[in-house]
Design an enzyme around this catalytic site. Structure first.
Site, PDB file in Angstrom:
ATOM      1  N   HIS A 123       0.803  -1.283   0.052  1.00 39.04           N
ATOM      2  CA  HIS A 123      -0.225   0.024   0.022  1.00 39.04           C
ATOM      3  C   HIS A 123       0.983   1.292  -0.080  1.00 39.04           C
ATOM      4  CE1 HIS A 123       1.243   0.624   4.123  1.00 39.04           C
ATOM      5  NE2 HIS A 123       0.990  -0.670   4.320  1.00 39.04           N
ATOM      6  N   ARG A 206      -6.626   0.414   4.043  1.00 40.01           N
ATOM      7  CA  ARG A 206      -5.267   1.043   3.301  1.00 40.01           C
ATOM      8  C   ARG A 206      -5.250   0.318   2.078  1.00 40.01           C
ATOM      9  NH1 ARG A 206      -2.695   0.382   8.223  1.00 40.01           N
ATOM     10  NH2 ARG A 206      -0.856  -1.225   8.032  1.00 40.01           N
TER      11      ARG A 206
END
Ligand SMILES: *[C@@H]1O[C@H](CO)[C@@H](O)[C@H](O)[C@H]1NC(C)=O
Ligand SMILES: *[C@@H]1O[C@H](CO)[C@@H](O)[C@H](O)[C@H]1NC(C)=O
Ligand SMILES: *[C@@H]1O[C@H](CO)[C@@H](O)[C@H](O)[C@H]1NC(C)=O
Ligand SMILES: *[C@@H]1O[C@H](CO)[C@@H](O)[C@H](O)[C@H]1NC(C)=O
Ligand SMILES: *[C@@H]1O[C@H](CO)[C@@H](O)[C@H](O)[C@H]1NC(C)=O
Ligand SMILES: *[C@@H]1O[C@H](CO)[C@@H](O)[C@H](O)[C@H]1NC(C)=O
Ligand SMILES: *[C@@H]1O[C@H](CO)[C@@H](O)[C@H](O)[C@H]1NC(C)=O
Ligand SMILES: *[C@@H]1O[C@H](CO)[C@@H](O)[C@H](O)[C@H]1NC(C)=O
Ligand SMILES: *[C@@H]1O[C@H](CO)[C@@H](O)[C@H](O)[C@H]1NC(C)=O
Length: 510
Positions: A123, A206
């Site tokens: 991420h 996320r």
């Protein structure tokens, strides 16, 4: 379970200022999320739980065609997809993505054509984890309470308010993933203009958002590419794998008990503690001289350094935070090595069960590369991997989204850094000296591994495999790699005997 402390949270209890219960990696952290956010996540999880291909249509965004070129992060096409300020290259896993130097040319060799590309991505940049954000906030408060006489260059701290959130992707981090999608599209253009990758993401918010932003960049490039077929509906289908304990997820470790809770779970922290005693005392002394009364410990010193990357990536444009300037180049190298030890002994080759966590993903990769069914008894989900809808084998492009620690396990299962000598806990080594292994070279924010298969004029008999980590070609181990770091597919698969045999999964329940 959705707010698991992923990166950095010490796995042993020695130096953590948190109460015991909050230290376990799987304990839900006291993060504040709105109920809509929670409800949204639950909805997503439920869909994924039944193995449905989730069409990610929940979050509308404006059409891409009209958007101006990306700004905000520092790794745009304009900048050659690299984050320029060199100081940001030694912030461990908190470095924003940058294109790592490659000793072997990263471009596709002449006379070869890439026929398959798999990206495994971390991420993008985020706020500190919930427990860390509480620690940083208390630390800044303590300095404000105790210090009246700030040293030269430290005065800005007096006016600094801690406002960082917890766990979520920052706008800068979103842009990193948009850029990453653009970059992938362009690198593999002859493939990307014909097909959209098969997409999977681990379930934490996320990571899901990162995957979504990546597809935005990919799709934007596709629309701009006059030669693309442009037939796929956007948003693209995406399989979301829950991070619940008990769910077999090759993009998120959790189910190997001995690794999660046994003595091995503190190896990374122990290695870091040893190095901390060596490199941090002079830095702590400097800080305490300039912040008289603060009485900062060695651990506080690390937290003060953490404030540099986290404030930098909290800025939409990645403006370098004034905290960064408090430390010298050599001090940052010491910090980078500290983070490197945490990854190596916590999740990588240095941990006897590190590579085992990456075995499931590697067995899936073998299946994709060879077009044969997955054979694995570790972290794969046989239901998902047994279905053509949730695990197709006939694609040329795959994209998976995960976390830094999981990627380090995959690198270990691939043996990518088997040429690296065991890392010293007392003497730092540069990423060159460690044969390319460092936390900043391997798992910065928005890190990415590319696995490529190629056919070449002069080796027409068999396809070749090559792997790049953040644009650095990592020569494959133990499969007679050529001077360009490549192996024949069959030799590569042979070399992955550790993964094919299930790693040390048998030791997980011990
Ligand atoms: C495997 O995936 C199926 C389909 O999503 C799900 O119902 C099941 O709970 C999963 N099982 C494990 C052990 O992960
Ligand atoms: C920090 O907060 C205080 C009190 O709310 C405020 O007066 C000050 O302007 C803030 N400082 C900065 C740099 O934002
Ligand atoms: C990332 O995606 C979200 C929607 O999931 C969107 O609101 C946001 O604008 C995107 N970020 C960028 C930089 O495009
Ligand atoms: C896209 O175009 C290529 C040739 O340019 C063709 O081989 C391929 O089948 C097309 N795909 C679709 C989905 O139309
Ligand atoms: C570094 O520390 C770890 C954790 O204590 C240990 O397993 C490892 O053997 C140490 N490395 C060296 C080279 O001594
Ligand atoms: C400074 O902190 C240490 C613990 O880190 C503590 O033992 C010591 O008493 C503190 N000194 C002062 C002056 O507060
Ligand atoms: C999940 O993993 C465990 C441990 O390897 C395995 O025994 C089980 O069969 C797997 N479940 C599924 C649905 O694949
Ligand atoms: C892959 O196979 C499925 C059916 O099994 C088919 O619908 C799909 O078009 C194939 N995709 C490619 C890229 O060949
Ligand atoms: C990497 O080293 C491990 C531990 O020695 C070994 O089990 C594995 O087979 C090696 N992998 C490769 C690809 O050489």
């Amino acid at each position: 379970m959705f707010n698991r402390q992923r990166e950095w949270l010490p796995r042993s209890h020695k130096y953590s200022p948190l109460p015991t219960a909050a230290r376990s990696r799987n304990v839900q952290a006291p993060v504040s999320t709105t109920w809509t956010e929670q409800g949204r996540r639950h909805a997503i999880m439920k869909l994924a739980m039944v193995g449905v291909l989730v069409v990610v249509a929940l979050f509308p965004w404006p059409a891409m065609r009209q958007q101006s070129p990306p700004t905000g992060s520092c790794d745009t096409a304009l900048h050659g997809f690299t984050c320029l300020p060199e100081i940001s290259h030694s912030w461990g896993q908190y470095s924003p993505f940058y294109s790592v130097n490659s000793d072997i040319s990263r471009s596709t060799p002449k006379g070869c054509e890439v026929t398959f590309a798999q990206v495994l991505s971390r991420h993008g940049a985020r706020d500190p984890t919930a427990s860390k954000t509480a620690i940083y906030s208390a630390l800044v408060q303590r300095i404000h309470d105790r210090v009246t006489d700030y040293g030269k260059g430290y005065g800005f701290i007096n006016n600094y308010n801690y406002t960082l959130g917890a766990d979520e992707l920052s706008p800068f981090g979103q842009q990193e993933l948009v850029n990453s999608g653009i970059k992938f599209y362009k690198r593999y253009q002859h493939l990307t203009r014909q097909a959209v990758p098969f997409l999977r993401t681990s379930g934490q918010n996320r990571v899901v958002e990162s995957a979504r932003n990546w597809t935005q960049g990919f799709h934007q490039s596709r629309l701009e590419d006059k030669l693309s077929n442009e037939t796929d509906a956007f948003p693209y289908d995406m399989l979301i794998l829950p991070e619940d304990e008990g769910f077999n997820n090759t993009l998120s470790h959790a189910n190997c008990k001995a690794f999660e809770d046994g003595p091995l779970s503190s190896a990374g922290d122990e290695a870091q503690t040893a190095w901390l005693q060596i490199f941090a005392p002079p830095i702590a002394e400097k800080l305490n001289q300039n912040l008289p009364g603060a009485n900062l410990s060695l651990t506080d010193t690390i937290f003060m350094m953490d404030l540099c990357p986290f404030n930098t990536v909290a800025d939409t444009n990645g403006r370098i935070s004034p905290f960064c300037g408090l430390f010298t180049r050599d001090e940052w190298n010491g910090y980078d090595y500290y983070q490197t030890l945490g990854k190596w002994y916590g999740y990588g080759n240095g941990n006897p069960l590190g590579a085992t966590q990456g075995v499931g993903f590697v067995n899936e990769l073998i299946a994709r590369l060879t077009g044969k069914a997955v054979v694995d008894q570790t972290t794969t989900n046989a239901t998902l991997d047994g279905s053509r809808d949730t695990f197709p084998l006939n694609r040329s492009l795959y994209a998976d989204f995960s976390h830094d620690n999981d990627m380090v396990g995959v690198f270990a299962a691939l043996g990518l850094y088997n040429a690296t000598e065991p890392l010293s806990n007392t003497t730092k080594a540069s990423p060159r000296e460690t044969k390319g292994f460092s936390s900043s070279w391997t798992v910065p924010f928005a890190a990415r591994m590319y696995v490529e298969k190629m056919t070449c004029d002069d080796a027409a008999d068999e396809e070749l495999v090559r792997i790049l980590v953040n644009d650095r070609v990592i020569p494959l181990q133990n499969c007679d790699a050529d001077t360009l770091g490549r192996c024949k597919l069959s030799r590569f698969v042979d070399s992955l005997s550790f993964a094919r045999a299930g790693g040390n999964w048998g030791q997980c329940s011990a």
